[in-house]
Motif scaffolding. Structure first.
Motif, PDB file in Angstrom:
ATOM      1  N   GLN A  39      -8.125   7.633  -2.244  1.00 39.28           N
ATOM      2  CA  GLN A  39      -7.654   7.232  -3.563  1.00 39.28           C
ATOM      3  C   GLN A  39      -8.793   7.378  -4.557  1.00 39.28           C
ATOM      4  OE1 GLN A  39      -5.879   3.318  -3.796  1.00 39.28           O
ATOM      5  NE2 GLN A  39      -4.773   3.884  -5.645  1.00 39.28           N
ATOM      6  N   ALA A  40      -8.582   8.261  -5.510  1.00 39.28           N
ATOM      7  CA  ALA A  40      -9.555   8.457  -6.583  1.00 39.28           C
ATOM      8  C   ALA A  40      -9.194   7.540  -7.746  1.00 39.28           C
ATOM      9  CB  ALA A  40      -9.550   9.915  -7.031  1.00 39.28           C
ATOM     10  N   PRO A  41     -10.147   7.232  -8.610  1.00 34.50           N
ATOM     11  CA  PRO A  41      -9.867   6.348  -9.750  1.00 34.50           C
ATOM     12  C   PRO A  41      -8.709   6.876 -10.598  1.00 34.50           C
ATOM     13  CG  PRO A  41     -12.219   6.661  -9.514  1.00 34.50           C
ATOM     14  CD  PRO A  41     -11.570   7.605  -8.537  1.00 34.50           C
ATOM     15  N   GLY A  42      -7.751   6.022 -10.859  1.00 40.35           N
ATOM     16  CA  GLY A  42      -6.627   6.394 -11.700  1.00 40.35           C
ATOM     17  C   GLY A  42      -5.560   7.226 -11.015  1.00 40.35           C
ATOM     18  N   LYS A  43      -5.723   7.440  -9.717  1.00 37.65           N
ATOM     19  CA  LYS A  43      -4.758   8.262  -8.986  1.00 37.65           C
ATOM     20  C   LYS A  43      -4.137   7.472  -7.853  1.00 37.65           C
ATOM     21  CE  LYS A  43      -6.818  12.760 -10.015  1.00 37.65           C
ATOM     22  NZ  LYS A  43      -7.275  14.056  -9.433  1.00 37.65           N
ATOM     23  N   GLN A  44      -3.015   7.970  -7.366  1.00 34.71           N
ATOM     24  CA  GLN A  44      -2.358   7.336  -6.232  1.00 34.71           C
ATOM     25  C   GLN A  44      -3.061   7.692  -4.933  1.00 34.71           C
ATOM     26  OE1 GLN A  44       1.803   8.546  -6.432  1.00 34.71           O
ATOM     27  NE2 GLN A  44       2.310   6.649  -7.499  1.00 34.71           N
ATOM     28  N   ARG A  45      -2.917   6.820  -3.956  1.00 34.97           N
ATOM     29  CA  ARG A  45      -3.460   7.099  -2.635  1.00 34.97           C
ATOM     30  C   ARG A  45      -2.697   8.285  -2.047  1.00 34.97           C
ATOM     31  NH1 ARG A  45      -4.599   2.119   1.375  1.00 34.97           N
ATOM     32  NH2 ARG A  45      -5.528   1.454  -0.602  1.00 34.97           N
ATOM     33  N   GLU A  46      -3.436   9.192  -1.435  1.00 33.16           N
ATOM     34  CA  GLU A  46      -2.818  10.388  -0.868  1.00 33.16           C
ATOM     35  C   GLU A  46      -3.294  10.618   0.556  1.00 33.16           C
ATOM     36  OE1 GLU A  46      -3.956  13.904  -3.028  1.00 33.16           O
ATOM     37  OE2 GLU A  46      -6.081  13.625  -2.643  1.00 33.16           O
TER      38      GLU A  46
END
Length: 122
Positions: A39-46
């Motif tokens: 999970q990157a900042p501002g993004k959904q967990r992938e």
């Protein structure tokens, strides 16, 4: 109680390598699927990569050819070898286990680790 503990994150320059490890504990009989998410900042967990107890693997398109997932069923560990790292790989990486058979709980998961930071500088 089933717990997942990750290790191996850190700071690396673009093009470098890191190896993440995750150990599952808690009177575990077997684990169907183990994997890594990020999970990157501002993004959904992938999903990054997953592996079954039979060794079948799957990878996100963005990491194919660069990352390799492996596991040791006897030790209930899973590893992620990350090569040719890119700045866009920067994220918190989470270990995941699903289909867990434990002698101390009937809950099969999913279980999550606490996360380990991977930072790739350009």
């Amino acid at each position: 109680q089933v717990q997942l503990v990750e290790s191996g994150g850190g700071l690396v320059q673009a093009g470098g390598s890191l190896r993440l490890s995750c150990a599952a504990s808690g009177s575990i009989w077997s684990i169907n699927v183990m994997g890594w998410y990020r999970q990157a900042p501002g993004k959904q967990r992938e999903l990054v990569a997953g592996i079954t107890n039979g060794g079948t693997t799957n990878y996100a398109d963005s990491v194919k050819g660069r990352f390799t997932i492996s596991r040791d069923n006897a030790k209930n560990t899973v590893h992620l070898q990350m090569n040719s790292l890119k700045p866009e790989d920067t994220a918190v990486y989470y270990c995941n286990a699903a289909g867990v058979v434990s002698t101390t709980t009937s809950y099969r998961g999913p279980y999550w680790g606490q996360g380990t930071q991977v930072t790739v500088s350009s």
